[in-house]
Design a protein around this motif. Structure first.
Motif, PDB file in Angstrom:
ATOM      1  N   UNK A 336       0.667  -1.078  -0.278  1.00 37.11           N
ATOM      2  CA  UNK A 336       0.314   0.145   0.149  1.00 37.11           C
ATOM      3  C   UNK A 336       0.632   0.518   0.463  1.00 37.11           C
ATOM      4  N   UNK A 337       2.161   1.652   0.563  1.00 33.65           N
ATOM      5  CA  UNK A 337       2.958   2.149   0.787  1.00 33.65           C
ATOM      6  C   UNK A 337       3.609   2.621  -0.737  1.00 33.65           C
ATOM      7  N   UNK A 338       3.502   1.583  -0.877  1.00 35.71           N
ATOM      8  CA  UNK A 338       4.767   1.263  -2.638  1.00 35.71           C
ATOM      9  C   UNK A 338       3.798   2.024  -3.270  1.00 35.71           C
ATOM     10  N   UNK A 339       1.652   1.714  -3.618  1.00 34.18           N
ATOM     11  CA  UNK A 339       1.459   2.292  -3.966  1.00 34.18           C
ATOM     12  C   UNK A 339       1.212   3.740  -3.939  1.00 34.18           C
ATOM     13  N   UNK A 340       1.490   4.895  -2.478  1.00 33.58           N
ATOM     14  CA  UNK A 340       1.430   5.818  -3.009  1.00 33.58           C
ATOM     15  C   UNK A 340       2.247   6.408  -3.991  1.00 33.58           C
ATOM     16  N   UNK A 427      -4.122   8.699   0.975  1.00 39.40           N
ATOM     17  CA  UNK A 427      -5.729   8.127   1.338  1.00 39.40           C
ATOM     18  C   UNK A 427      -4.315   6.798   0.828  1.00 39.40           C
ATOM     19  N   UNK A 428      -3.094   6.648   0.143  1.00 35.23           N
ATOM     20  CA  UNK A 428      -2.991   5.205  -0.187  1.00 35.23           C
ATOM     21  C   UNK A 428      -1.759   4.961   1.484  1.00 35.23           C
ATOM     22  N   UNK A 429      -0.951   6.318   1.915  1.00 34.06           N
ATOM     23  CA  UNK A 429      -0.647   5.924   3.070  1.00 34.06           C
ATOM     24  C   UNK A 429      -1.298   5.980   3.751  1.00 34.06           C
TER      25      UNK A 429
END
Length: 457
Positions: A336-340, A427-429
């Motif tokens: 999820x952090x990577x998606x940010x 939001x992803x963070x």
């Protein structure tokens, strides 16, 4: 009791239809609005009506199964769902569509919890993981596939086909159910806890309306709905703990492994539901992709879910459910952090690989939570456990979409979140932080949690 694969598949299919119909009309909203002569935002009432009906009626599903027999209730629910789907497909205006969605939600509320209860009652603890594996996949696949299916049908056929496809599927399910669903019920079912049902209904309805409001902006109506939810659910808990024969026995939460899924597992479900909601928005509004491009790339989550499925049970048996939960949470938070930090210029193979890994760990985590849920629950308390968990999971799913929308709105208020993609990065963070926090209760689980159902030595 021998494990009945056909029964588990039947219930899984019903679960898939119920979840799919909860979100599949969202991408078709502009087409529905254009044909019915209304604003696209007005279509939301048909979506909310469905979710609201399911959330309110799920708590009574266990009592209905005991009172009238699970076979009769399950088959009646499928028939109701099919007829309501047909009415949705033929709806000439929004009021008729909304009423049909309410009836469809009533069928869904009875169909899935009662079907799952039959599976749980007819499955030995040693076969529970196999049964849960079948019952888990709809919750993973349907939220990912729904936008793609809804968009394709609306663009290349008609939005009405979204509901028409339920008819042949439902008729097949009804035919099979009449043949294989056993009619198990207690000799003397408890009387209906009317005050308990009324308080739960008011509280759940307020919470769902409030969550819907949070997704579109906090206003006076949302505040009132959340206040009603707090009052209703607070009084419901007070009543259920004092009633001699409550509609839902909250004392089941004293079982550590069940409590882990009921609390942490519902939050986990909310987070994984939020991913296929926020991700297409990032791709379309942040990167400028088309809806078709975004939908096809998000399918990588689905591929990860499917690919890891055969290995999930052996992994839980070898490493233990607690370890699988911790690894799933940790890797999922990193994804999820990577998606940010994804960019429109990020190579497509990198994006697909990230989503693939995310799909893998969301599948293992979801399966682990569901497998451990009933590990230490006695058969005579399975009805209460199933009813409570079904209600909380339904609320968790609604919470996921609402929280995803709320976090995007928070991202819009962050000064450093510049550019069209900025709010979605925030939001992803925040979703990654929320997911990482679930590692704390997972660490508190005993290392042997769920060993009785996995067969781990």
């Amino acid at each position: 009791m021998e494990f009945q694969r056909g029964l588990a598949l039947l219930v899984a299919g019903a679960f898939f239809m119920e979840i799919l119909d909860g979100t599949v009309i969202t991408p078709a909203a502009p087409h529905i609005a254009a044909e019915l002569g209304i604003a696209p935002i007005d279509v939301n009432v048909a979506i909310t009506a469905y979710v609201l009906t399911i959330g309110v009626l799920i708590p009574i599903s266990g009592w209905l199964a005991d009172r009238f027999g699970p076979r009769r209730v399950f088959t009646a629910a499928i028939a109701l769902f099919v007829l309501a789907s047909l009415a949705c497909a033929m709806a000439p205006n929004l009021p008729v569509l909304t009423v049909a969605r309410v009836v469809q939600g009533a069928g869904g509320a009875m169909m899935v919890p009662v079907g799952r209860l039959v599976v749980l009652r007819t499955t030995e603890k040693s076969d529970l993981v196999r049964a849960i594996a079948y019952l888990t996949w709809p919750g993973l696949f349907a939220p990912v596939l729904a936008p793609v299916i809804g968009g394709l049908l609306a663009d290349y056929a008609s939005w009405r086909w979204i509901f028409v496809i339920n008819v042949p599927l439902g008729l097949v399910a009804l035919f099979v159910a009449l043949r294989i669903v056993p009619d198990l019920r207690p000799d003397a079912p408890d009387p209906l806890d009317r005050p308990g049902f009324a308080l739960i209904a008011v509280g759940v309805a307020g919470l769902i309306v409030g969550l819907e409001g949070l997704g579109s902006g906090f206003g006076p109506a949302t505040a009132v709905a959340l206040a009603v939810a707090c009052a209703g659910l607070g009084l419901a808990v007070r009543h259920l703990l004092r009633a001699p024969r409550p509609l839902v026995d909250l004392r089941i939460l004293r079982v550590t492994t069940f409590r882990a899924t009921a609390a942490s597992g519902s939050v986990y479900r909310g987070v994984i539901i939020a991913i296929p909601f926020v991700l297409p928005l990032l791709f379309q509004l942040g990167f400028g992709w088309s809806a078709a491009q975004a939908g096809l790339v998000v399918i990588a989550l689905f591929v990860g879910n499917v690919g890891i499925k055969p290995a999930t049970t052996p992994l839980m048996r070898r490493l233990g459910i607690r370890a699988i939960l911790l690894w799933s949470i940790a890797i999922g938070a990193v994804c999820l952090f990577g998606m940010a930090f994804l960019q429109a210029t990020t190579p497509l193979p990198v994006i697909l690989a990230l989503l693939l890994v995310s799909g893998i760990v969301r599948s293992t985590g979801f399966t682990a939570y569901n497998s451990v849920a009933f590990a230490d629950v006695d058969q005579n308390r399975m009805n209460h456990a199933n009813t409570l968990l079904s209600t909380l999971q339904e609320l968790g799913a609604g919470l996921g979409v609402a929280v995803g929308a709320l976090l995007v709105r928070l991202g819009e208020a962050v000064p450093v979140a510049a550019g069209a993609a900025g709010p979605y990065r925030v939001a992803f963070v925040l979703l990654s932080i929320l997911l990482a926090l679930l590692a704390i209760p997972a660490l508190l689980l005993p290392r042997t949690a769920g060993d009785v159902v996995t067969g781990r030595a």
